[in-house]
Design a protein around this motif. Sequence first.
Motif, PDB file in Angstrom:
ATOM      1  N   ALA A  29       0.730  -0.833  -0.192  1.00 13.49           N
ATOM      2  CA  ALA A  29      -0.191  -0.238  -0.296  1.00 13.49           C
ATOM      3  C   ALA A  29       0.623   1.627  -0.367  1.00 13.49           C
ATOM      4  CB  ALA A  29      -0.815   0.337   1.574  1.00 13.49           C
ATOM      5  N   MET A  30       0.655   2.170  -0.898  1.00 16.23           N
ATOM      6  CA  MET A  30       0.864   3.699  -1.265  1.00 16.23           C
ATOM      7  C   MET A  30       0.053   4.271  -1.272  1.00 16.23           C
ATOM      8  SD  MET A  30       4.389   4.254  -3.248  1.00 16.23           S
ATOM      9  CE  MET A  30       5.941   5.432  -2.996  1.00 16.23           C
ATOM     10  N   VAL A  31       0.177   5.467   0.044  1.00 16.35           N
ATOM     11  CA  VAL A  31      -1.551   6.361  -0.516  1.00 16.35           C
ATOM     12  C   VAL A  31      -0.590   7.449  -1.752  1.00 16.35           C
ATOM     13  CG1 VAL A  31      -1.690   8.862   0.637  1.00 16.35           C
ATOM     14  CG2 VAL A  31      -1.634   6.795   2.159  1.00 16.35           C
ATOM     15  N   ALA A  64      -4.293   3.068   1.886  1.00 17.25           N
ATOM     16  CA  ALA A  64      -4.756   3.173   2.756  1.00 17.25           C
ATOM     17  C   ALA A  64      -6.629   3.569   3.077  1.00 17.25           C
ATOM     18  CB  ALA A  64      -3.939   4.196   4.146  1.00 17.25           C
ATOM     19  N   GLN A 105      -6.036  -1.810   1.763  1.00 22.00           N
ATOM     20  CA  GLN A 105      -5.403  -2.272   2.307  1.00 22.00           C
ATOM     21  C   GLN A 105      -6.709  -0.704   3.577  1.00 22.00           C
ATOM     22  OE1 GLN A 105      -2.690   0.363   4.539  1.00 22.00           O
ATOM     23  NE2 GLN A 105      -1.340  -1.085   5.054  1.00 22.00           N
ATOM     24  N   HIS A 157       2.320   0.437  11.268  1.00 20.69           N
ATOM     25  CA  HIS A 157       2.559   2.306  11.675  1.00 20.69           C
ATOM     26  C   HIS A 157       1.491   2.468  12.891  1.00 20.69           C
ATOM     27  CE1 HIS A 157       3.361   1.249   7.094  1.00 20.69           C
ATOM     28  NE2 HIS A 157       4.281   1.151   7.908  1.00 20.69           N
ATOM     29  N   ARG A 207      -1.718  -6.228   7.663  1.00 26.38           N
ATOM     30  CA  ARG A 207       0.499  -5.820   7.592  1.00 26.38           C
ATOM     31  C   ARG A 207       0.055  -5.196   8.858  1.00 26.38           C
ATOM     32  NH1 ARG A 207       3.427  -1.319   4.152  1.00 26.38           N
ATOM     33  NH2 ARG A 207       5.536  -2.707   4.240  1.00 26.38           N
ATOM     34  N   CYS A 268      10.547   3.434   8.009  1.00 29.54           N
ATOM     35  CA  CYS A 268       9.918   2.748   7.464  1.00 29.54           C
ATOM     36  C   CYS A 268      10.226   3.225   6.419  1.00 29.54           C
ATOM     37  CB  CYS A 268       8.616   3.849   7.659  1.00 29.54           C
ATOM     38  SG  CYS A 268       7.149   3.156   6.818  1.00 29.54           S
ATOM     39  N   MET A 269      10.285   4.056   5.974  1.00 32.79           N
ATOM     40  CA  MET A 269      11.075   4.804   4.150  1.00 32.79           C
ATOM     41  C   MET A 269      12.305   4.430   4.409  1.00 32.79           C
ATOM     42  SD  MET A 269       7.417   7.553   4.111  1.00 32.79           S
ATOM     43  CE  MET A 269       6.297   6.692   4.597  1.00 32.79           C
ATOM     44  N   GLY A 303      11.549  -2.922   1.704  1.00 28.51           N
ATOM     45  CA  GLY A 303      12.496  -2.570   2.328  1.00 28.51           C
ATOM     46  C   GLY A 303      13.454  -2.262   1.388  1.00 28.51           C
ATOM     47  N   LYS A 304      13.277  -1.449   0.203  1.00 24.60           N
ATOM     48  CA  LYS A 304      13.852  -1.096  -0.771  1.00 24.60           C
ATOM     49  C   LYS A 304      14.956  -2.467  -2.008  1.00 24.60           C
ATOM     50  CE  LYS A 304      17.938   2.259  -0.181  1.00 24.60           C
ATOM     51  NZ  LYS A 304      18.899   2.838   0.309  1.00 24.60           N
ATOM     52  N   MET A 325       7.758  -4.189  -2.804  1.00 30.55           N
ATOM     53  CA  MET A 325       8.448  -2.768  -3.410  1.00 30.55           C
ATOM     54  C   MET A 325       6.900  -2.007  -3.989  1.00 30.55           C
ATOM     55  SD  MET A 325      11.051  -4.417  -6.766  1.00 30.55           S
ATOM     56  CE  MET A 325       9.552  -5.131  -7.632  1.00 30.55           C
ATOM     57  N   ALA A 326       7.813  -0.906  -2.788  1.00 28.87           N
ATOM     58  CA  ALA A 326       6.694   0.177  -3.017  1.00 28.87           C
ATOM     59  C   ALA A 326       7.071   1.164  -3.793  1.00 28.87           C
ATOM     60  CB  ALA A 326       6.255   0.956  -1.361  1.00 28.87           C
ATOM     61  N   ARG A 327       8.322   1.838  -3.574  1.00 27.40           N
ATOM     62  CA  ARG A 327       9.343   3.580  -4.133  1.00 27.40           C
ATOM     63  C   ARG A 327       9.616   3.247  -5.243  1.00 27.40           C
ATOM     64  NH1 ARG A 327      12.492   4.782   0.767  1.00 27.40           N
ATOM     65  NH2 ARG A 327      12.194   2.899   1.300  1.00 27.40           N
TER      66      ARG A 327
HETATM   67  C1  LIG Z   1       4.316   7.733   0.037  1.00 30.91           C
HETATM   68  C2  LIG Z   1       4.081   6.784   0.424  1.00 30.91           C
HETATM   69  C3  LIG Z   1       2.963   6.166   0.841  1.00 30.91           C
HETATM   70  C4  LIG Z   1       2.694   5.034   1.765  1.00 30.91           C
HETATM   71  N1  LIG Z   1       1.799   4.909   1.999  1.00 30.91           N
HETATM   72  C5  LIG Z   1       1.441   3.512   2.988  1.00 30.91           C
HETATM   73  C6  LIG Z   1       0.511   3.291   3.255  1.00 30.91           C
HETATM   74  O1  LIG Z   1      -0.897   3.534   3.174  1.00 30.91           O
HETATM   75  N2  LIG Z   1       0.390   1.962   4.370  1.00 30.91           N
HETATM   76  C7  LIG Z   1       1.351   1.030   4.030  1.00 30.91           C
HETATM   77  O2  LIG Z   1       1.174   0.130   4.700  1.00 30.91           O
HETATM   78  N3  LIG Z   1       2.399   1.503   3.947  1.00 30.91           N
HETATM   79  C8  LIG Z   1       2.831   2.510   3.329  1.00 30.91           C
HETATM   80  N4  LIG Z   1       4.002   3.354   2.561  1.00 30.91           N
HETATM   81  C9  LIG Z   1       5.033   2.117   3.104  1.00 30.91           C
HETATM   82  C10 LIG Z   1       5.580   1.254   2.297  1.00 30.91           C
HETATM   83  O3  LIG Z   1       4.358   0.829   1.330  1.00 30.91           O
HETATM   84  C11 LIG Z   1       6.367   0.648   2.266  1.00 30.91           C
HETATM   85  O4  LIG Z   1       7.017  -0.428   3.212  1.00 30.91           O
HETATM   86  C12 LIG Z   1       7.824   1.793   2.493  1.00 30.91           C
HETATM   87  O5  LIG Z   1       7.565   2.593   1.519  1.00 30.91           O
HETATM   88  C13 LIG Z   1       9.592   0.744   2.477  1.00 30.91           C
HETATM   89  O6  LIG Z   1       9.523  -0.157   0.671  1.00 30.91           O
HETATM   90  P1  LIG Z   1      10.358   0.160  -0.335  1.00 30.91           P
HETATM   91  O7  LIG Z   1      11.289   0.228   0.161  1.00 30.91           O
HETATM   92  O8  LIG Z   1       9.803  -0.783  -1.335  1.00 30.91           O
HETATM   93  O9  LIG Z   1      10.059   1.378  -0.993  1.00 30.91           O
HETATM   94  C14 LIG Z   1       4.343   3.981   2.081  1.00 30.91           C
HETATM   95  C15 LIG Z   1       4.986   4.968   1.578  1.00 30.91           C
HETATM   96  C16 LIG Z   1       5.789   5.967   0.984  1.00 30.91           C
HETATM   97  C17 LIG Z   1       7.250   6.280   0.063  1.00 30.91           C
END
Ligand SMILES: Cc1cc2nc3c(=O)[nH]c(=O)nc-3n(C[C@H](O)[C@H](O)[C@H](O)COP(=O)(O)O)c2cc1C
Length: 488
Positions: A29-31, A64, A105, A157, A207, A268-269, A303-304, A325-327
């Motif tokens: 999930a990624m807002v 979310a 989510q 979170h 999650r 977290c990020m 995570g990365k 992989m979010a980002r």
């Molecule tokens: C802009 C942004 C929005 C995010 N929104 C959520 C979310 O809505 N729910 C969630 O569980 N994690 C959220 N995350 C966390 C990501 O899902 C992920 O766990 C985190 O970025 C690490 O993974 P990555 O290194 O692949 O980016 C968000 C991350 C970013 C950067």
Amino acid sequence: MSGAAPRQRLLQALNINGMVLPNRVVVPAMVTRLSGEDGLVNEDIIARYVRYAAGQVGLIVVEATAVHGAKSGPLLRLSDDAFIPGHRELTRRVHDTSPSKVVPQIIHFMKVARSGWRQTIETLEGEDIDGIVHDFGLAALRAREAGYDGVELHAAHAYTLASFLSRRNRRKDRYGGHTLEGRLALFGDVLAEVRSRVGNDFPVGVRFLAEEAIKGGYALPEAQQIALRMAQLGADYISLSVGGKFEDAEQRPGQPLCPYTGYSGDRCMPGDWYPALPHAHLAAAIKAYLNERGHGTPVISAGKITAPGEAEALLHDGQADLIGMARQLLADPDWTLKVMQGREDEIIRCVYCNVCKDLDERFREVTCFLWPKNHLQAPEGQAGDTAPHWPDTGAALAGTGHDGRVKLTWSPAKSPDGAVAGYDIYRADEHGEVRCVEAVKGCRYVDRLALSGQQYRYFVRAFDHDGRPSPASETIAITMAMTEHGAK
Ligand SMILES: Cc1cc2nc3c(=O)[nH]c(=O)nc-3n(C[C@H](O)[C@H](O)[C@H](O)COP(=O)(O)O)c2cc1C
């Protein structure tokens, strides 16, 4: 063709309680901040998720989405039947695009105010808790009615379910923090309610945090026990995250507290200064703990994670069942497609600059720094062989190194359609392997992580918006003068 090794594990299907993922790649999930405060699905939101589907991602977890009506910034909602039609259109369009599966989510959060005040779980009365349980159940049912393939409960979170799981839960009742059982009670009630609404044949994932990453927060040993209980209760998959808490958030004047502004937010990020895969060992330890106790519940590691080879190795070595992989997938939603087609060298690598994170924190539309300016979505792949190339005179890469900085400049690359998107900077030290350290849009770069007395080698590659790379520039070596601090 890059000649990349076949990614057998990454491209293997997985059946999660009847939801067949075509491969092991997950967008966690990624807002997006693409919805308005009305919480409705709109065309921009649909375009964002269809783009992931076009890139052949196995599982798309929609950002979310609130189970209740509490005020917030731009955020999707499933808190009322009126939201169902928009989600139904989203799931239809994703399913029409590819075999990708899609789940929302669903989240409950407590109130926060611009004054810095925030509601805590210790103030919740019994009827408030009953309301939370009820709201999760109905939102999950709406997700099913909207055509989603499953639903994910957000227990990570800074949000309500995570605050109950937290080692900092100070409640004194049945949901209290004095025992792990107490901390798990609300999650148990919510999962039971959700099951009673959606049935046993609808995948319900969760999650939660592998580590809270705050003072006094829980760490891996308790996370393993929490995962065990979730598996025993029948969660269909477990997705792991780290940190993202209110307890260490920065108070910014006039802004509501944001849980990603403190150290736990960094965890977290994790940004560009963290190593690759900083959390993979936590997911691996949780998966091993479950497997040793007879639970095969799939575990998502995130995570990365950027490189297909590293993702494949996590699966091959049994450290994860799915790769989140979010980002990276924001930067390049075609990651999976490129892996399938043996075009791994065309993947646009996330550089973890966290511009997306900053946009989210400021309630602005979440986009990627590496996309063309003013684009709301990742660019579409173009047919044809138009990779950028250097001018006849070459890249003319030049550099100087002093005062702890290496300054590099080079000539602009050319592309037949004029679409050079940026430049990847590669660096190697005297002993290490070559690493892509940064991506930039212009023709200069300052490396501030050079040590005196060391020699570094650099080269640059241009890439276009489809990730097609130019040949490498010439390599230059820069020796940093020895300073007083660098003296042996
Ligand atoms: C802009 C942004 C929005 C995010 N929104 C959520 C979310 O809505 N729910 C969630 O569980 N994690 C959220 N995350 C966390 C990501 O899902 C992920 O766990 C985190 O970025 C690490 O993974 P990555 O290194 O692949 O980016 C968000 C991350 C970013 C950067």
